[in-house]
Structures are given as C-alpha cells and as structure tokens.
Design an enzyme around this catalytic site. Sequence first.
Site, PDB file in Angstrom:
ATOM      1  CG  ASN A 129      -1.743   1.233   1.358  1.00  0.00           C
ATOM      2  OD1 ASN A 129      -1.810   2.033   0.428  1.00  0.00           O
ATOM      3  ND2 ASN A 129      -2.386   1.405   2.513  1.00  0.00           N
ATOM      4  CE  LYS A 131      -0.107   3.246   4.741  1.00  0.00           C
ATOM      5  NZ  LYS A 131       0.043   3.330   6.190  1.00  0.00           N
ATOM      6  CG  HIS A 159      -5.635   1.847   5.279  1.00  0.00           C
ATOM      7  ND1 HIS A 159      -5.184   2.797   6.167  1.00  0.00           N
ATOM      8  CD2 HIS A 159      -4.619   0.963   5.117  1.00  0.00           C
ATOM      9  CE1 HIS A 159      -3.940   2.488   6.511  1.00  0.00           C
ATOM     10  NE2 HIS A 159      -3.570   1.390   5.887  1.00  0.00           N
ATOM     11  CD  GLU A 192      -2.842   5.502   6.726  1.00  0.00           C
ATOM     12  OE1 GLU A 192      -2.846   5.561   5.480  1.00  0.00           O
ATOM     13  OE2 GLU A 192      -1.909   4.983   7.372  1.00  0.00           O
ATOM     14  CD  GLU A 237      -3.051  -2.446   7.292  1.00  0.00           C
ATOM     15  OE1 GLU A 237      -1.979  -2.699   6.735  1.00  0.00           O
ATOM     16  OE2 GLU A 237      -3.677  -1.395   7.116  1.00  0.00           O
ATOM     17  CB  SER A 253       5.717  -1.758  11.858  1.00  0.00           C
ATOM     18  OG  SER A 253       5.354  -0.408  12.137  1.00  0.00           O
ATOM     19  N   GLY A 305       2.963   2.396  10.717  1.00  0.00           N
ATOM     20  CA  GLY A 305       3.904   3.501  10.560  1.00  0.00           C
ATOM     21  C   GLY A 305       4.640   3.880  11.832  1.00  0.00           C
TER      22      GLY A 305
HETATM   23  P1  13P Z   1       3.360   0.465   7.605  1.00  0.00           P
HETATM   24  O1  13P Z   1       3.844  -0.822   7.006  1.00  0.00           O
HETATM   25  O2  13P Z   1       4.068   1.665   7.094  1.00  0.00           O
HETATM   26  O3  13P Z   1       3.274   0.391   9.090  1.00  0.00           O
HETATM   27  O4  13P Z   1       1.831   0.657   7.078  1.00  0.00           O
HETATM   28  C1  13P Z   1       0.952  -0.400   7.172  1.00  0.00           C
HETATM   29  C2  13P Z   1      -0.270  -0.071   6.411  1.00  0.00           C
HETATM   30  O5  13P Z   1      -1.018   0.807   6.779  1.00  0.00           O
HETATM   31  C3  13P Z   1      -0.512  -0.798   5.172  1.00  0.00           C
HETATM   32  O6  13P Z   1      -1.804  -0.580   4.704  1.00  0.00           O
END
Ligand code: 13P
Length: 263
Positions: free
Chosen positions: A12, A14, A105, A107, A176, A221, A182
């Site tokens: 992903n 983003k 997601h 976010e 997740e 992560s 992140g």
């Molecule tokens: P990270 O791998 O940067 O923690 O992000 C995970 C994520 O949100 C994947 O959709």
Amino acid sequence: MNARRKPLIAGNWKMHQGGASGVDLAVQVARAAAVLPAVEVVVAPPYLAIPGVVRETTEVAQQHHCAPIGVAGQNVHHEPKGAFTGEIAASMLVEAGCRWAIIGHSERRQYFAEQDADVAKKTRAALAAGLGAIVCVGETLEERTSGRTLDVVLRMVDAVLDVLAGAGARGVIAYEPVWAIGTGKVATPKDAQDVHAAIRARLAGRDVELANATRILYGGSVKADNARDLLAQADIDGALVGGASLDIAQFGPIMRAAQELAS
Ligand code: 13P
C-alpha cells in the site's frame, strides 16, 4: 500460512510514488515477483500512477511469461457513477486495469470518517465490479489497552461477513492494528496469530468455505527482518505492507519470505 491459500503480499503505497517513480518501483516489484510463482503480489499506487503501472508491469509479465502482478486502488466509491466529486467507481478501476481495491483502511476510517456500513457498501461494489477486496480491520492502542481488541476487530469483520461470503479468493481481510501502522511497533507473531485465529473462527461461524478461502493478511510495520516470523503463523496468509513497500530492498525480501514458506 496454510497450503490451501496462496500467500498474498500487497504494498500500500498510500500518498507516495504517484508519478514516474511509481512506475519504476512497480517494474522492480514485477521483476522480483516474476520468479516467485508461489506468491500473489499486489501493489496499490496512487490513482494517477495506475495506468502506467498496469502498462509496464504487464509488459514485464509478458517478458517473463508469467501472470502480471495485481494492481489495486487504495479506495473505491460504492456507487457505480454520479455526482460524487473527487471519487472513483469500482468499474473505473477495472477499466484502468486494476484487479483489487483496498477498502476501509484505518486512515480512511480515521481521516475520512468511513464507518463499518460504508466499508460494507464499498466491498459489495468492488466485488460486484469484479475486483478483489482487501478489507482492513484493526484496533487503536486505547482499544487494545482497554481489552477491547477482539470486540472491535470482530465488529468490523461482522460488517462484511455476508458481503464476503461467496467471494472465494477475491475476499481478503487485512488485520492492521492501528498502533502498529507507521510506528515501527509490530505485533508479536503470537499476538497477531491470536487475532487472525479469532477472525478465522468468526468466518467459520458464518461458513466453513468462507474461512478456508479468505486470506487474512497482517499489516503494521512489516519489514524485511520481521516478515518471516509473522508469515510463518498458521492463520497469517500474507502481508499488507506500507512504508517497506516503497523500497524494493525491503519489499523484495518480504515477497521472498512468503515464497520460501509456501514452497
Ligand atoms: P506500515 O507498514 O508503514 O506500518 O503501514 C501499514 C499499512 O497501513 C498498510 O496498509
């Protein structure tokens, strides 16, 4: 992992690598994936990079005589068309060459106020258009520390249970934990496995075939150095990778760990 489900490693991106650099990254991923037949690989670039990514990764697949990697939208609108400024319909993703959509997601839930009901409608629309749906679920730190992880995660799963029934391998759930996204804080393999097993049991309560077919990815992560231990868990069928998917030196070893465990 479990032999009856093909591991799925999804990146992903983003709001990163939206232009030519995204196409370059996708070509690197496609070349690496071409020699990993036991793994299904998907990338989710920003919308504007999708046509270039589809075109160039299809060409890599033709050169290597293999199936192309999958390309995903990072979101989708639930209506097929209409006056929804700024939105993209599932059929438009299909037309651009996508085979997947990431839905719900954290976010999107946090910054764009998406609710369980929205996630269900989007998932239904994506599947109806022929896309695979990667539905994200996960608890916040506050929900975990107050002992509500499974309440929250299973509530989110319940919202899409009926929609995913019958989707087969096109139905994917990504667990997740929000506190691991992140942050560099990764769930331990055991903690992740416990939640994955609870999700699998919930699917089985609806329909055994649904539980057997649905891949449950871990995200949060995931890096080259922790992927193998996570992927080795019985109910972890792959990974949804954020930051590490932007760097082939990280994403390559994650894909290879899945290949090694599956073969
Ligand atoms: P990270 O791998 O940067 O923690 O992000 C995970 C994520 O949100 C994947 O959709």
